[in-house]
Design a protein around this motif. Structure first.
Motif, PDB file in Angstrom:
ATOM      1  N   ARG A   1       0.840  -1.192   0.000  1.00 57.42           N
ATOM      2  CA  ARG A   1       0.000   0.000   0.000  1.00 57.42           C
ATOM      3  C   ARG A   1       0.882   1.252   0.000  1.00 57.42           C
ATOM      4  O   ARG A   1       2.017   1.220   0.469  1.00 57.42           O
ATOM      5  CB  ARG A   1      -0.941   0.018   1.187  1.00 57.42           C
ATOM      6  CG  ARG A   1      -0.263   0.135   2.523  1.00 57.42           C
ATOM      7  CD  ARG A   1      -1.239  -0.046   3.691  1.00 57.42           C
ATOM      8  NE  ARG A   1      -0.687   0.366   4.939  1.00 57.42           N
ATOM      9  CZ  ARG A   1       0.303  -0.206   5.592  1.00 57.42           C
ATOM     10  NH1 ARG A   1       0.907  -1.254   5.080  1.00 57.42           N
ATOM     11  NH2 ARG A   1       0.723   0.252   6.748  1.00 57.42           N
TER      12      ARG A   1
ATOM     13  N   CYS B   1       0.569   5.939  -0.514  1.00 58.12           N
ATOM     14  CA  CYS B   1      -0.216   7.152  -0.721  1.00 58.12           C
ATOM     15  C   CYS B   1       0.578   8.076  -1.635  1.00 58.12           C
ATOM     16  O   CYS B   1       1.767   8.314  -1.406  1.00 58.12           O
ATOM     17  CB  CYS B   1      -0.501   7.835   0.616  1.00 58.12           C
ATOM     18  SG  CYS B   1      -1.622   9.243   0.463  1.00 58.12           S
TER      19      CYS B   1
ATOM     20  N   SER C   1      -5.387   4.013   4.936  1.00 61.97           N
ATOM     21  CA  SER C   1      -4.636   2.759   5.044  1.00 61.97           C
ATOM     22  C   SER C   1      -3.413   2.869   5.956  1.00 61.97           C
ATOM     23  O   SER C   1      -2.678   1.910   6.126  1.00 61.97           O
ATOM     24  CB  SER C   1      -4.190   2.278   3.663  1.00 61.97           C
ATOM     25  OG  SER C   1      -3.151   3.093   3.167  1.00 61.97           O
TER      26      SER C   1
ATOM     27  N   ASP D   1      -4.884   7.296  -1.827  1.00 60.17           N
ATOM     28  CA  ASP D   1      -4.494   6.141  -1.020  1.00 60.17           C
ATOM     29  C   ASP D   1      -4.677   4.890  -1.880  1.00 60.17           C
ATOM     30  O   ASP D   1      -5.790   4.635  -2.366  1.00 60.17           O
ATOM     31  CB  ASP D   1      -5.378   6.095   0.228  1.00 60.17           C
ATOM     32  CG  ASP D   1      -4.738   5.362   1.378  1.00 60.17           C
ATOM     33  OD1 ASP D   1      -3.498   5.222   1.402  1.00 60.17           O
ATOM     34  OD2 ASP D   1      -5.482   4.932   2.278  1.00 60.17           O
ATOM     35  N   CYS D   2      -3.620   4.130  -2.067  1.00 60.77           N
ATOM     36  CA  CYS D   2      -3.619   3.048  -3.055  1.00 60.77           C
ATOM     37  C   CYS D   2      -3.112   1.729  -2.486  1.00 60.77           C
ATOM     38  O   CYS D   2      -2.363   1.709  -1.514  1.00 60.77           O
ATOM     39  CB  CYS D   2      -2.695   3.412  -4.222  1.00 60.77           C
ATOM     40  SG  CYS D   2      -3.059   4.979  -5.033  1.00 60.77           S
ATOM     41  N   SER D   3      -3.491   0.666  -3.177  1.00 59.59           N
ATOM     42  CA  SER D   3      -2.863  -0.634  -2.964  1.00 59.59           C
ATOM     43  C   SER D   3      -2.176  -1.013  -4.269  1.00 59.59           C
ATOM     44  O   SER D   3      -2.551  -0.542  -5.357  1.00 59.59           O
ATOM     45  CB  SER D   3      -3.894  -1.699  -2.570  1.00 59.59           C
ATOM     46  OG  SER D   3      -4.841  -1.888  -3.599  1.00 59.59           O
TER      47      SER D   3
ATOM     48  N   HIS E   1      -1.603  -2.795  -7.401  1.00 61.82           N
ATOM     49  CA  HIS E   1      -2.467  -3.554  -8.302  1.00 61.82           C
ATOM     50  C   HIS E   1      -1.637  -4.436  -9.242  1.00 61.82           C
ATOM     51  O   HIS E   1      -1.974  -5.586  -9.481  1.00 61.82           O
ATOM     52  CB  HIS E   1      -3.340  -2.578  -9.096  1.00 61.82           C
ATOM     53  CG  HIS E   1      -4.294  -3.212 -10.039  1.00 61.82           C
ATOM     54  ND1 HIS E   1      -5.460  -3.813  -9.627  1.00 61.82           N
ATOM     55  CD2 HIS E   1      -4.253  -3.339 -11.397  1.00 61.82           C
ATOM     56  CE1 HIS E   1      -6.110  -4.276 -10.675  1.00 61.82           C
ATOM     57  NE2 HIS E   1      -5.397  -4.006 -11.758  1.00 61.82           N
TER      58      HIS E   1
ATOM     59  N   ARG F   1      -4.196   0.712  -7.273  1.00 62.07           N
ATOM     60  CA  ARG F   1      -5.663   0.758  -7.185  1.00 62.07           C
ATOM     61  C   ARG F   1      -6.017   1.793  -6.117  1.00 62.07           C
ATOM     62  O   ARG F   1      -5.566   1.701  -4.975  1.00 62.07           O
ATOM     63  CB  ARG F   1      -6.205  -0.611  -6.793  1.00 62.07           C
ATOM     64  CG  ARG F   1      -7.693  -0.658  -6.500  1.00 62.07           C
ATOM     65  CD  ARG F   1      -8.485  -0.647  -7.800  1.00 62.07           C
ATOM     66  NE  ARG F   1      -9.915  -0.594  -7.567  1.00 62.07           N
ATOM     67  CZ  ARG F   1     -10.749  -1.564  -7.871  1.00 62.07           C
ATOM     68  NH1 ARG F   1     -10.295  -2.687  -8.397  1.00 62.07           N
ATOM     69  NH2 ARG F   1     -12.036  -1.430  -7.660  1.00 62.07           N
TER      70      ARG F   1
ATOM     71  N   HIS G   1      -8.169   3.590  -3.390  1.00 61.29           N
ATOM     72  CA  HIS G   1      -9.222   3.233  -2.447  1.00 61.29           C
ATOM     73  C   HIS G   1      -9.840   4.449  -1.764  1.00 61.29           C
ATOM     74  O   HIS G   1     -10.979   4.397  -1.313  1.00 61.29           O
ATOM     75  CB  HIS G   1      -8.683   2.273  -1.382  1.00 61.29           C
ATOM     76  CG  HIS G   1      -8.208   0.990  -1.974  1.00 61.29           C
ATOM     77  ND1 HIS G   1      -9.062  -0.025  -2.341  1.00 61.29           N
ATOM     78  CD2 HIS G   1      -6.962   0.564  -2.295  1.00 61.29           C
ATOM     79  CE1 HIS G   1      -8.365  -1.028  -2.848  1.00 61.29           C
ATOM     80  NE2 HIS G   1      -7.093  -0.691  -2.838  1.00 61.29           N
ATOM     81  N   ALA G   2      -9.078   5.538  -1.662  1.00 62.10           N
ATOM     82  CA  ALA G   2      -9.560   6.779  -1.054  1.00 62.10           C
ATOM     83  C   ALA G   2      -8.737   7.916  -1.649  1.00 62.10           C
ATOM     84  O   ALA G   2      -7.589   7.710  -2.062  1.00 62.10           O
ATOM     85  CB  ALA G   2      -9.401   6.741   0.469  1.00 62.10           C
TER      86      ALA G   2
END
Length: 161
Positions: free
Chosen positions: A69, A71, A104, A117-119, A121, A135, A137-138
């Motif tokens: 994860r 940001c 996250s 805010d990403c994971s 992918h 990806r 998420h926020a």
């Protein structure tokens, strides 16, 4: 096709394209970490994806990759010192920086224009860089300041309108 491309000319020609600046952050091994990244773009609305391209020589990206994860903090025109600090390899880049937390748990930098805010992918080979797809998420746009830009090998700012 043509002959071999001179790396210096390649860099100079691509320097004509103005880019924004980001700092990609995460929490790894209980500590905040991050790096300046100028190769960043939106990729897809459905699903919401972004792309960034860290150098393969980065010592920070492998730690962030392992966390899964991150940001993306989009920098404002007053963040040149912050950009410089996160562009240097090694050391505690978060010394004397108060920061918040993304949903996250990644660091949110003060007064950023926006954050995503990403994971992780996907990740692909991109020569001397990696092509990372995140990806989202926020996200939020939190400032109405102007962006910090990079053009022809140096920082640039937008003109007053």
């Amino acid at each position: 096709m043509g002959g071999e491309i001179d790396p210096r000319k390649f860099r100079n020609v691509l320097g004509q394209f103005c880019t924004g600046l980001t700092v990609v952050t995460s929490t790894t091994d209980g500590a905040p970490t991050g790096f300046t990244c100028q190769s960043f773009s939106s990729l897809s609305l459905d699903p919401p994806l972004v792309v960034l391209c860290p150098s393969k020589s980065s010592t920070t990206w492998p730690r962030i990759r392992n966390s899964g994860r991150f940001c993306v903090n989009i920098l404002a025109d007053h963040h040149q010192t912050l950009s410089d600090k996160f562009a240097v390899s090694g050391g505690d880049k978060f010394t004397d920086i108060e920061f918040g937390s993304s949903p996250s748990g990644s660091p949110l930098l003060p007064d950023a224009l926006a954050w995503l805010d990403c994971s992780l992918h996907a990740e692909y080979d991109g020569g001397d860089h990696s092509i990372v797809v995140g990806r989202v998420h926020a996200l939020d746009a939190v400032s109405d300041s102007r962006p910090l830009l990079f053009h022809r090998g140096r920082y640039a700012r937008t003109a007053e309108q």
